[in-house]
Design a protein around this motif. Structure first.
Motif, mmCIF file in Angstrom:
data_model
loop_
_atom_site.group_PDB
_atom_site.id
_atom_site.type_symbol
_atom_site.label_atom_id
_atom_site.label_comp_id
_atom_site.label_asym_id
_atom_site.label_seq_id
_atom_site.Cartn_x
_atom_site.Cartn_y
_atom_site.Cartn_z
ATOM 1 N N GLU A 195 0.833 -1.204 0.000
ATOM 2 C CA GLU A 195 0.000 0.000 0.000
ATOM 3 C C GLU A 195 0.870 1.258 0.000
ATOM 4 O OE1 GLU A 195 -3.837 1.936 2.355
ATOM 5 O OE2 GLU A 195 -2.442 0.669 3.476
ATOM 6 N N LEU A 196 1.916 1.264 0.813
ATOM 7 C CA LEU A 196 2.809 2.429 0.868
ATOM 8 C C LEU A 196 3.615 2.544 -0.432
ATOM 9 C CD1 LEU A 196 4.060 2.243 4.565
ATOM 10 C CD2 LEU A 196 2.283 3.726 3.606
ATOM 11 N N ALA A 197 3.962 1.413 -1.034
ATOM 12 C CA ALA A 197 4.657 1.431 -2.328
ATOM 13 C C ALA A 197 3.786 2.085 -3.400
ATOM 14 C CB ALA A 197 5.045 0.011 -2.737
ATOM 15 N N LEU A 198 2.498 1.755 -3.389
ATOM 16 C CA LEU A 198 1.569 2.385 -4.335
ATOM 17 C C LEU A 198 1.442 3.882 -4.073
ATOM 18 C CD1 LEU A 198 -1.310 -0.236 -4.645
ATOM 19 C CD2 LEU A 198 0.037 0.693 -6.527
ATOM 20 N N LEU A 199 1.405 4.263 -2.795
ATOM 21 C CA LEU A 199 1.342 5.693 -2.452
ATOM 22 C C LEU A 199 2.605 6.419 -2.899
ATOM 23 C CD1 LEU A 199 -0.318 5.640 1.093
ATOM 24 C CD2 LEU A 199 -1.258 6.651 -0.998
ATOM 25 N N PHE A 200 3.745 5.722 -2.858
ATOM 26 C CA PHE A 200 4.996 6.301 -3.358
ATOM 27 C C PHE A 200 4.841 6.670 -4.835
ATOM 28 C CE2 PHE A 200 9.150 6.115 -5.347
ATOM 29 C CZ PHE A 200 9.984 6.763 -4.438
ATOM 30 N N VAL A 201 4.289 5.749 -5.634
ATOM 31 C CA VAL A 201 4.106 6.012 -7.068
ATOM 32 C C VAL A 201 3.078 7.120 -7.279
ATOM 33 C CG1 VAL A 201 3.451 5.027 -9.288
ATOM 34 C CG2 VAL A 201 4.732 3.646 -7.649
ATOM 35 N N GLU A 202 2.009 7.077 -6.498
ATOM 36 C CA GLU A 202 0.981 8.117 -6.608
ATOM 37 C C GLU A 202 1.570 9.501 -6.319
ATOM 38 O OE1 GLU A 202 -2.969 9.288 -4.107
ATOM 39 O OE2 GLU A 202 -2.762 7.161 -4.602
ATOM 40 N N GLY A 204 0.601 -7.879 -4.594
ATOM 41 C CA GLY A 204 1.075 -6.611 -4.033
ATOM 42 C C GLY A 204 2.206 -6.016 -4.844
ATOM 43 N N CYS A 205 3.206 -6.848 -5.160
ATOM 44 C CA CYS A 205 4.348 -6.368 -5.944
ATOM 45 C C CYS A 205 3.929 -6.010 -7.362
ATOM 46 C CB CYS A 205 5.447 -7.441 -5.963
ATOM 47 S SG CYS A 205 6.994 -6.874 -6.692
ATOM 48 N N SER A 206 3.046 -6.829 -7.941
ATOM 49 C CA SER A 206 2.575 -6.583 -9.303
ATOM 50 C C SER A 206 1.826 -5.257 -9.393
ATOM 51 C CB SER A 206 1.677 -7.741 -9.739
ATOM 52 O OG SER A 206 1.075 -7.469 -10.971
ATOM 53 N N SER A 207 0.938 -4.983 -8.431
ATOM 54 C CA SER A 207 0.181 -3.720 -8.444
ATOM 55 C C SER A 207 1.117 -2.521 -8.363
ATOM 56 C CB SER A 207 -0.803 -3.684 -7.277
ATOM 57 O OG SER A 207 -1.774 -4.692 -7.419
ATOM 58 N N PHE A 208 2.121 -2.618 -7.498
ATOM 59 C CA PHE A 208 3.110 -1.545 -7.342
ATOM 60 C C PHE A 208 3.877 -1.313 -8.642
ATOM 61 C CE2 PHE A 208 7.812 -1.431 -6.403
ATOM 62 C CZ PHE A 208 7.931 -0.047 -6.373
ATOM 63 N N LEU A 209 4.387 -2.392 -9.237
ATOM 64 C CA LEU A 209 5.207 -2.238 -10.440
ATOM 65 C C LEU A 209 4.385 -1.799 -11.649
ATOM 66 C CD1 LEU A 209 7.654 -5.254 -10.065
ATOM 67 C CD2 LEU A 209 8.220 -2.818 -9.908
ATOM 68 N N GLY A 249 6.720 2.551 -21.098
ATOM 69 C CA GLY A 249 7.179 2.434 -19.717
ATOM 70 C C GLY A 249 8.623 1.960 -19.638
ATOM 71 N N SER A 250 9.200 2.119 -18.465
ATOM 72 C CA SER A 250 10.606 1.783 -18.241
ATOM 73 C C SER A 250 10.893 0.305 -18.519
ATOM 74 C CB SER A 250 10.966 2.091 -16.785
ATOM 75 O OG SER A 250 12.129 1.412 -16.390
ATOM 76 N N PRO A 251 11.868 0.005 -19.385
ATOM 77 C CA PRO A 251 12.233 -1.400 -19.631
ATOM 78 C C PRO A 251 12.691 -2.102 -18.354
ATOM 79 C CG PRO A 251 13.223 0.039 -21.286
ATOM 80 C CD PRO A 251 12.641 0.938 -20.242
ATOM 81 N N GLU A 252 13.407 -1.360 -17.495
ATOM 82 C CA GLU A 252 13.900 -1.955 -16.244
ATOM 83 C C GLU A 252 12.740 -2.380 -15.340
ATOM 84 O OE1 GLU A 252 17.083 0.661 -17.918
ATOM 85 O OE2 GLU A 252 14.952 0.921 -17.518
ATOM 86 N N LEU A 253 11.695 -1.557 -15.285
ATOM 87 C CA LEU A 253 10.529 -1.898 -14.464
ATOM 88 C C LEU A 253 9.784 -3.101 -15.044
ATOM 89 C CD1 LEU A 253 9.203 1.700 -13.674
ATOM 90 C CD2 LEU A 253 10.264 0.118 -12.053
ATOM 91 N N HIS A 254 9.716 -3.183 -16.370
ATOM 92 C CA HIS A 254 9.087 -4.355 -17.000
ATOM 93 C C HIS A 254 9.849 -5.633 -16.631
ATOM 94 C CE1 HIS A 254 5.803 -2.887 -19.508
ATOM 95 N NE2 HIS A 254 6.545 -1.861 -19.882
ATOM 96 N N ILE A 255 11.183 -5.551 -16.616
ATOM 97 C CA ILE A 255 11.988 -6.719 -16.252
ATOM 98 C C ILE A 255 11.721 -7.133 -14.807
ATOM 99 C CG2 ILE A 255 14.353 -7.538 -15.833
ATOM 100 C CD1 ILE A 255 13.747 -7.547 -18.750
ATOM 101 N N MET A 256 11.655 -6.148 -13.903
ATOM 102 C CA MET A 256 11.362 -6.452 -12.491
ATOM 103 C C MET A 256 10.031 -7.180 -12.366
ATOM 104 S SD MET A 256 12.417 -2.915 -10.529
ATOM 105 C CE MET A 256 13.724 -1.902 -11.212
ATOM 106 N N LEU A 257 9.014 -6.672 -13.058
ATOM 107 C CA LEU A 257 7.684 -7.272 -12.974
ATOM 108 C C LEU A 257 7.694 -8.693 -13.544
ATOM 109 C CD1 LEU A 257 4.713 -7.226 -12.320
ATOM 110 C CD2 LEU A 257 4.305 -5.860 -14.375
ATOM 111 N N ALA A 258 8.390 -8.877 -14.663
ATOM 112 C CA ALA A 258 8.464 -10.210 -15.269
ATOM 113 C C ALA A 258 9.151 -11.196 -14.333
ATOM 114 C CB ALA A 258 9.220 -10.131 -16.601
ATOM 115 N N GLU A 259 10.274 -10.783 -13.740
ATOM 116 C CA GLU A 259 11.037 -11.676 -12.860
ATOM 117 C C GLU A 259 10.239 -12.051 -11.619
ATOM 118 O OE1 GLU A 259 15.736 -11.285 -13.274
ATOM 119 O OE2 GLU A 259 14.850 -9.492 -12.383
#
Length: 327
Positions: A75-82, A141-146, A162-172
């Motif tokens: 939840e706090l990770a999502l607020l960080f992005v928001e 939780g991690c998927s929603s954040f990323l 979107g960021s290629p690096e973030l896509h890699i994180m989500l895929a992994e």
């Protein structure tokens, strides 16, 4: 304006709140700390002190996750992005690094193995059920954040995907932590990323433990997805890496008619050879038809590499709507 300045002046430096809230979490008052994280950062955002709000939210997400509080941390990770969006914070390497630190704080817990060999022991079944439930919460939780971070990066960076690096994180994370892995989703994000070598590692790992007949589908899906985006370079890199890594790890890379089609396709696309491309599609139709999405991707590939316009499924009316700007 004076009220705004007064608000900014009365808020203490972020580090004071970070230290105080870490003690609340360490004392085990996770819910109380969560409410404080949200209310305190709301004040910093209201005062347009976005940088300090981000500091508190990053610390809060990582602290809660370190204590196993995945729901609170996510939840706090999502607020960080928001807050990144509200503050119109541009995409850069520093912000990407902060997102990566939050991502790395999400727990990695090995899933129970040999689920098909569970006995009738109620305790074992209960433990496995709880482990799978916890894994689902972590993955979601991690998927929603990323996903939120990818949308922000698409809005505030030059790359509209979107960021290629973030896509890699989500895929992994999706591949390694999801209780039920959807390889189509994993493929989508790896292909939007920038690391065919990591993608090959995931595929070789998948080939080792998947059911018969799933391995060549996964490889073909990956290559066709790259090609449907016009990315012949990474499609070739991926195949080279799969062969290299399967040899080094002694994981058998089964040569099937579908993988043969992929090899021929990669060779064909370096030439101006539309008739050969069409002949391949016709000759390997039964293999291609194993997954409905393959034909759609091949239509995209024909358009990208040979300029073949895709046929509108609505025919003449679809073309009229297109001319009118109606999608």
């Amino acid at each position: 304006m004076s009220n705004e300045r007064a608000k900014r002046a009365t808020l203490p430096p972020a580090q004071q709140n970070i230290d105080k809230l870490e003690k609340v979490v360490s004392a085990g008052n996770y819910y109380g700390a969560q409410q404080m994280y949200k209310s305190i950062t709301a004040r910093y955002v209201s005062a347009q002190r976005f940088s300090e709000a981000l500091d508190i939210l990053q610390s809060g997400a990582c602290t809660q996750l370190a204590h196993g509080q995945v729901t609170c941390g996510a939840e706090l990770a999502l607020l960080f992005v928001e807050t990144l969006r509200k503050g119109k914070i541009p995409y850069d390497s520093e912000t990407l690094g902060r997102l990566e630190k939050i991502y790395e704080a999400f727990p990695r817990v090995p899933l129970p193995q040999h689920l098909n060999h569970l006995g009738d022991d109620d305790d074992d079944i209960q433990q496995v059920s709880e482990a799978l439930g916890a894994a689902k919460i972590r993955a979601e939780g991690c998927s929603s954040f990323l996903k939120a971070a990818i949308r922000w990066s698409a809005e505030f960076a030059a790359n509209g995907y979107g960021s290629p690096e973030l896509h890699i994180m989500l895929a992994e994370y999706t591949y390694s932590e999801s209780p039920e892995v959807d390889m189509a989703k994993v493929t989508y994000h790896f292909v939007r990323g920038n690391n065919p070598k990591k993608f090959a590692s995931a595929l070789v790992n998948f080939m080792e433990k998947c059911y018969p007949g799933e391995d060549d589908l996964a490889v073909a899906r990956a290559v066709l997805r790259y090609l449907s985006y016009g990315n012949l370079r990474d499609a070739n890199k991926l195949m080279d890496e799969i062969r290299k890594q399967s040899d080094s790890t002694e994981v058998e890379f089964h040569q099937t008619e579908l993988t043969q089609f992929i090899d021929y396709l990669l060779q064909t696309l370096v030439r101006d050879a539309l008739p050969l491309f069409n002949m391949l599609r016709a000759n390997f139709k039964s293999n291609i038809d194993r997954e409905p999405a393959f034909n759609e991707m091949l239509d995209d590939i024909a358009e990208k590499f040979y300029g073949v316009q895709r046929r509108n499924p609505m025919g003449m009316f679809g073309d009229i709507f297109k001319m009118m700007g109606v999608e």
